[in-house]
Design a protein around this motif. Sequence first.
Motif, PDB file in Angstrom:
ATOM      1  N   LYS A 164      39.884  45.867  29.630  1.00 16.83           N
ATOM      2  CA  LYS A 164      39.669  47.314  29.549  1.00 16.83           C
ATOM      3  C   LYS A 164      38.540  47.651  28.578  1.00 16.83           C
ATOM      4  CE  LYS A 164      44.575  48.283  30.477  1.00 16.83           C
ATOM      5  NZ  LYS A 164      45.027  46.879  30.457  1.00 16.83           N
ATOM      6  N   VAL A 165      38.550  47.023  27.403  1.00 19.14           N
ATOM      7  CA  VAL A 165      37.505  47.343  26.426  1.00 19.14           C
ATOM      8  C   VAL A 165      36.157  46.769  26.871  1.00 19.14           C
ATOM      9  CG1 VAL A 165      39.142  47.486  24.516  1.00 19.14           C
ATOM     10  CG2 VAL A 165      38.001  45.318  24.965  1.00 19.14           C
ATOM     11  N   ASN A 166      36.178  45.626  27.575  1.00 17.07           N
ATOM     12  CA  ASN A 166      34.919  45.071  28.065  1.00 17.07           C
ATOM     13  C   ASN A 166      34.326  45.939  29.160  1.00 17.07           C
ATOM     14  OD1 ASN A 166      32.978  42.855  27.880  1.00 17.07           O
ATOM     15  ND2 ASN A 166      33.632  42.330  29.945  1.00 17.07           N
ATOM     16  N   ALA A 167      35.178  46.664  29.885  1.00 18.05           N
ATOM     17  CA  ALA A 167      34.685  47.599  30.899  1.00 18.05           C
ATOM     18  C   ALA A 167      33.848  48.689  30.231  1.00 18.05           C
ATOM     19  CB  ALA A 167      35.854  48.223  31.655  1.00 18.05           C
ATOM     20  N   PHE A 168      34.374  49.244  29.129  1.00 19.55           N
ATOM     21  CA  PHE A 168      33.622  50.265  28.386  1.00 19.55           C
ATOM     22  C   PHE A 168      32.299  49.702  27.881  1.00 19.55           C
ATOM     23  CE2 PHE A 168      32.387  51.731  24.160  1.00 19.55           C
ATOM     24  CZ  PHE A 168      32.171  53.085  24.384  1.00 19.55           C
ATOM     25  N   SER A 169      32.359  48.517  27.269  1.00 19.30           N
ATOM     26  CA  SER A 169      31.166  47.900  26.705  1.00 19.30           C
ATOM     27  C   SER A 169      30.136  47.607  27.787  1.00 19.30           C
ATOM     28  CB  SER A 169      31.541  46.614  25.962  1.00 19.30           C
ATOM     29  OG  SER A 169      30.406  46.025  25.362  1.00 19.30           O
ATOM     30  N   ASN A 311      36.711  44.370  35.356  1.00 22.48           N
ATOM     31  CA  ASN A 311      37.034  44.241  33.935  1.00 22.48           C
ATOM     32  C   ASN A 311      38.437  44.770  33.676  1.00 22.48           C
ATOM     33  OD1 ASN A 311      35.246  43.104  31.882  1.00 22.48           O
ATOM     34  ND2 ASN A 311      33.705  44.537  32.637  1.00 22.48           N
ATOM     35  N   TYR A 312      38.716  45.938  34.228  1.00 18.43           N
ATOM     36  CA  TYR A 312      40.044  46.540  34.033  1.00 18.43           C
ATOM     37  C   TYR A 312      41.130  45.660  34.644  1.00 18.43           C
ATOM     38  CZ  TYR A 312      43.799  49.990  34.078  1.00 18.43           C
ATOM     39  OH  TYR A 312      44.995  50.639  33.884  1.00 18.43           O
ATOM     40  N   LEU A 313      40.889  45.152  35.849  1.00 21.46           N
ATOM     41  CA  LEU A 313      41.887  44.343  36.545  1.00 21.46           C
ATOM     42  C   LEU A 313      42.034  42.944  35.957  1.00 21.46           C
ATOM     43  CD1 LEU A 313      41.146  45.294  40.271  1.00 21.46           C
ATOM     44  CD2 LEU A 313      43.020  46.110  38.819  1.00 21.46           C
ATOM     45  N   SER A 314      41.057  42.525  35.144  1.00 20.66           N
ATOM     46  CA  SER A 314      41.101  41.156  34.604  1.00 20.66           C
ATOM     47  C   SER A 314      42.278  40.940  33.655  1.00 20.66           C
ATOM     48  CB  SER A 314      39.790  40.829  33.879  1.00 20.66           C
ATOM     49  OG  SER A 314      39.654  41.617  32.702  1.00 20.66           O
ATOM     50  N   ASP A 315      42.837  42.009  33.136  1.00 24.90           N
ATOM     51  CA  ASP A 315      44.017  41.872  32.284  1.00 24.90           C
ATOM     52  C   ASP A 315      45.248  41.473  33.099  1.00 24.90           C
ATOM     53  OD1 ASP A 315      42.634  42.577  29.974  1.00 24.90           O
ATOM     54  OD2 ASP A 315      42.977  44.711  30.279  1.00 24.90           O
ATOM     55  N   TYR A 316      45.121  41.547  34.433  1.00 19.54           N
ATOM     56  CA  TYR A 316      46.273  41.273  35.294  1.00 19.54           C
ATOM     57  C   TYR A 316      46.020  40.172  36.324  1.00 19.54           C
ATOM     58  CZ  TYR A 316      46.924  45.992  33.475  1.00 19.54           C
ATOM     59  OH  TYR A 316      46.998  47.086  32.639  1.00 19.54           O
ATOM     60  N   LEU A 317      44.741  39.849  36.598  1.00 19.41           N
ATOM     61  CA  LEU A 317      44.416  38.897  37.656  1.00 19.41           C
ATOM     62  C   LEU A 317      43.866  37.581  37.101  1.00 19.41           C
ATOM     63  CD1 LEU A 317      42.592  41.270  40.200  1.00 19.41           C
ATOM     64  CD2 LEU A 317      44.981  40.522  40.238  1.00 19.41           C
ATOM     65  N   SER A 318      43.934  36.556  37.922  1.00 14.87           N
ATOM     66  CA  SER A 318      43.385  35.246  37.555  1.00 14.87           C
ATOM     67  C   SER A 318      41.863  35.287  37.595  1.00 14.87           C
ATOM     68  CB  SER A 318      43.904  34.180  38.526  1.00 14.87           C
ATOM     69  OG  SER A 318      43.168  32.983  38.398  1.00 14.87           O
TER      70      SER A 318
END
Length: 434
Positions: A164-169, A311-318
């Motif tokens: 999530k934070v990398n999405a903002f960055s 980026n947002y989905l990476s907290d949940y996906l492989s």
Amino acid sequence: MDKVNRFSLVNPAKSPFFYGYVILVVGTLGIYFSIPGQTIGVSVFTDPVKDALGLSRNQFSNAYMIGTILSSLFIGRAGIWFDKYGARYTAFFAALTLAIALVLCSWSLKMSNLVKDILVLDSWLIPFTIMTLLFFLIRFSGQGVLTMASRNVIMIWFDKNRGKVNAFSSIAISFGFSSSPLWVNFLIEDYNWEGAWRIMALGLLVFSVVIIQFYKNRPEEHGLLPDGVGKPEKTTEVTKEEKKQYTLQEAKGTRAFWMYALMLSFNSFFITGLTFHVVSIFASEGYPKSVAISIFLPASVVAVSISTIFNYLSDYLSLKLYLFLMIVGGILASMGLMVLSSSFGIYLLIAGIGTMGGFFAVLNAIAWPRFYGRNHLGAITGKIMGLIVLASALAPSVFSLWYDTLDSYSLLGYVGLAFLTFLTIGSLKANNPQ
């Protein structure tokens, strides 16, 4: 004065909200301030500087290539400094070094003339050598160390919410980088190329103060945890058991390290080579310059859209899924280069480089702390950054040599497909080492 807060008036433990969000903002600014050392920040200076120094375009480009290759050999060492001294000091001295290098760049004509007078020799080798050394400094400190330290410090302060934070960055950096040629060109037109470099150096000196005040190495040093949850003393035991902290040598012993690194490097190689020769590549297929340049805006839209969503989905996906999707982007780009003579080839190229660029923004930031932990993140990402920078340095010359030898860029697409086939097979077992 507390050792971890030395020279700083800011105490994260007293922040009314999680200090990681401050790190997110200043770390993103740190990447943005690396622009003078990035290709996009240097390219605007090419014509005025080479003309002033009496260098041909090819000589100037070769000085840039050699300086970049030299910088790639030392970035790994900077990663070790990051692990030993932390983000604050590493980023601080990188910003200072970049500022000094830019001032020296502004004096390059005077230095060249001085050396010529001392040696009583009027040769292009003198400004060529000076610019090679200066390019080494700005590429090492800017694209290499300042970027690496700023990205890593963000990743260290977050764990569950890294995506999530990398999405903002990523969004902020994408818009910042894409607009940078405009303000750099404005500085050159108003203050000449020497003045433009000095103004940017002044900005970096100011930002170095921001770094020493606001950059903080690790949340645990201030009684905090990544993402701002809990207390260190309550979860330290569990954290150690759950995640192994890989050293660089241990990370290099895993398949994931090399497959992800090679794909990121391929992205750097392909996009740098394409960008550097884009007018020539499209002209070889009968397209005007306007068509060549027009591909970057839609490709940027694709890249920003993909990086934001994934980026947002990476907290949940492989992340292995992301690697294969990035490979698909590389295949599309390679096929686009192969059939660029048709309009369909242009669409393939846009989709391909946009997809690769979007997933690059995700994987290059998130994969390494997730796979290998935070304790040796500097050494690991330093090695990766060295490979990426080396690939970007070689690309313009390889593309040029290929065209001069075979009178075609399209055949490079077949080489790209062969390499990506190897990566696809090799990545089947490139699992998260954790």
